[in-house]
Scaffold this active site. Structure first.
Site, short mmCIF file in Angstrom:
data_model
loop_
_atom_site.label_atom_id
_atom_site.label_comp_id
_atom_site.label_asym_id
_atom_site.label_seq_id
_atom_site.Cartn_x
_atom_site.Cartn_y
_atom_site.Cartn_z
N ARG A 16 0.83 -1.21 0.00
CA ARG A 16 0.00 0.00 0.00
C ARG A 16 0.86 1.25 0.00
NH1 ARG A 16 -5.24 -1.19 0.57
NH2 ARG A 16 -5.73 1.01 0.59
N SER A 255 -6.21 7.70 7.65
CA SER A 255 -6.75 6.35 7.51
C SER A 255 -7.24 6.12 6.08
CB SER A 255 -7.90 6.16 8.49
OG SER A 255 -8.94 7.06 8.14
N LYS A 256 -7.44 4.85 5.78
CA LYS A 256 -7.85 4.46 4.42
C LYS A 256 -9.08 5.21 3.96
CE LYS A 256 -6.26 -0.27 4.38
NZ LYS A 256 -6.66 -1.66 4.39
N ARG A 257 -10.00 5.42 4.88
CA ARG A 257 -11.27 6.06 4.52
C ARG A 257 -11.15 7.55 4.28
NH1 ARG A 257 -16.35 3.79 7.42
NH2 ARG A 257 -16.19 1.69 6.59
N GLN A 258 -10.29 8.19 5.07
CA GLN A 258 -10.31 9.65 5.07
C GLN A 258 -9.27 10.32 4.19
OE1 GLN A 258 -11.31 11.84 8.60
NE2 GLN A 258 -11.53 9.97 9.78
#
Ligand code: GLU
Length: 520
Positions: A16, A255-258
């Site tokens: 990642r 984070s992955k979402r934000q």
């Protein structure tokens, strides 16, 4: 002769790569270029649970797409390999055993069960969980006997139990730690793998790293590493702990979402690599005010000149999508129209229709699938008439934020069959029937003024406004109806500029089809 400056990125091969990790490894790259040194990639795969099959290749690809180059690493080799920690296990073991010999480390046979109980009882008492040193003073014979018996063991470092450890950091300055707060860190695990703490010190030393730059989440481990250098009697490199990018709400690491979206998706969306680098570097750093650019736009070469660890902020920056968008649009505006055309074609082929190595394990979002379909449809047309594409593109040049806006933005320049939906029309004041009648009767007037290929702005305004008055319509409603008929949308670049590129015959054809569509 001056010592060659050596920097390193030391990711775990999770595959990642996102804006946070780009930000973490850019300083190394910029400084290696500025100081004519070397930038090294070392893979920290001692936590085997976090591996993905082609993680290393995927990461190398993502970093190189944004312009971060590694001069040494598993993908290119170099004189300090192997560059993958799991291929260096014998080196860690040898060094851990050497520390035992010197009396700075010891074998520990405590079972997981005992350690869990210990932690729990410490917690109940309100103490900070810490290894109690039970195995610190086992005799050599005892150790040998237990090893021979086949008992599992780890090797722990003996950390002094009183006094302080002082650490020097290029960002944080002098940081002092109380030794009694620090536990006897495990260096070598029972499976023969080193922990991060042993591996990082051994590798940074053996790989000749001169400045260790890493996230400030490692600051609490700093004294352990300083002590290990002391125990090994190795020269200390310089250290710089850098703040990381936080979530937009300021809570926690990105984070992955934000915002920690994969770089593959960011490139596919049409952020330029120079914007990614520019934005990432301005998160938690700014040049001296005398060198700062008011618009905050910097090229990579400028960043190489300007970056200096002394200007790194101690406090973390929050991820700021609007700023990233602003920086990207500025970099797009800086391109000439020829450059923009080349970049769009490259983007379409390489990032949208082509694959990233990480695509094999990062599932595609719906927008990526849709984009691929659209680009697949338009790319041959963009390429078949370069001049036409350039002209159409020039109308979007000042408007777009990301390249992925282009396929939709230019679609009406390339319609085979115009397409409308109800949302493409403004029916607040006039229904479809009325819209159809209005554009049907304004068409001959437009035909009259445009048919010789002249797009006279004043006349166009006069005709449309005059006819709107005749109908008793608001002028804007008629302009909007014409816009919908000829571009299939309620917003577009200035119409006459579009018509000039498309030619009146094509536009007229669209209007005739629109009338049919409105009547159907
Ligand atoms: N593997 C560690 C990480 O990914 C590296 C930290 C370091 O740079 O020393 O956080």
């Amino acid at each position: 002769m001056e010592k060659v400056q050596r920097y390193r990125a030391a990711p775990s091969p999770t595959g990642r790569v996102h804006i946070g990790t780009v930000r973490a490894y850019l300083p190394n790259f910029l400084l290696s270029r500025k100081n004519k040194g070397r930038n090294i990639l070392r893979i920290e795969d001692t936590d085997q649970k976090r591996l993905v099959p082609n993680g290393v290749e995927a990461m190398v690809e993502a970093y190189s797409e944004v312009g971060i180059v590694f001069d040494e690493g598993p993908h290119v080799g170099g004189g300090f390999g192997p560059y993958i920690q799991s291929e260096r296990l014998d080196i860690y073991k040898k060094n851990a055993e050497e520390l035992v010999k010197k009396g700075y480390a010891y074998y520990c046979f405590c079972t997981e069960e005992r350690l869990t109980k210990l932690r729990e009882s410490q917690k109940t008492k309100g103490d900070r969980p810490k290894y109690d040193g039970l195995c610190r003073n086992l005799t050599e014979e005892e150790v040998k006997e237990r090893i021979d018996r086949g008992e599992k063991y780890v090797i722990r470092m003996k950390f002094p139990q009183d006094g302080i450890t002082m650490c020097d950091d290029l960002v944080y300055g002098k940081v002092t730690f109380k030794n009694s707060d620090i536990e006897d860190q495990v260096l070598l695990k029972s499976d023969g793998f080193p922990t991060y703490h042993l591996a990082v010190v051994v590798d940074d030393h053996l790989m000749g790293i001169t400045t260790v730059i890493r996230g400030d989440d490692w600051l609490p481990s700093f004294p352990k590493h300083i002590k290990l250098y002391e125990y090994f009697e190795w020269e200390l490199p310089q250290f710089a702990h850098l703040p990381m990018i936080l979530n937009p709400d300021g809570k926690g690491k990105l984070s992955k979402r934000q915002g920690a979206f994969p770089i593959s998706q960011i490139l596919r969306k049409g952020y330029l690599k120079e914007a990614i680098v520019n934005y990432a570097m301005l998160s938690g750093w700014a040049p001296d005010s005398k060198d700062a650019h008011k618009d905050e736009i910097y090229t990579v070469d400028e960043l190489i000149q300007l970056f200096d660890l002394k200007n790194v902020h101690k406090s973390s920056a929050r991820y700021d999508q609007l700023k990233f968008d602003y920086i990207n649009s500025k970099h797009i505006r800086r391109l000439s129209i020829d450059e923009l055309r080349e970049r769009v074609i490259e983007w379409a082929k390489k990032y949208v229709l082509g694959e990233f190595k990480s695509d094999s394990y990062i599932p595609a979002e719906q927008w990526e699938t849709d984009l691929k379909e659209k680009v697949g449809k338009y790319l041959p047309k963009w390429e078949s008439n370069v001049e036409y594409f350039k002209k159409a593109l020039s109308l979007e040049h000042e408007r777009i934020t990301v390249l992925s806006e282009i396929p939709d933005g230019l679609d009406f320049f390339y319609w085979d069959e115009p397409e409308w939906t109800d949302e493409d029309w403004n029916t607040k004041n006039h229904n479809k029937k009325e819209l159809s009648l209005a554009i049907n009767s304004v068409l001959p007037k437009l035909d009259e003024i445009f048919k010789d290929g002249e797009f006279n702005h004043e006349e166009w305004e006069k005709v449309v406004r005059g006819y709107a008055d005749e109908l008793g319509w608001k002028h804007g409603d008629l302009f909007l109806a014409i816009r919908s008929a000829t571009t299939g949308r309620l917003q577009s670049p200035p119409l006459l500029e579009c018509y000039e590129i498309m030619g009146w015959d094509k536009v007229k054809g669209y209007v005739q089809k629109a009338i049919k569509w409105l009547n159907s």
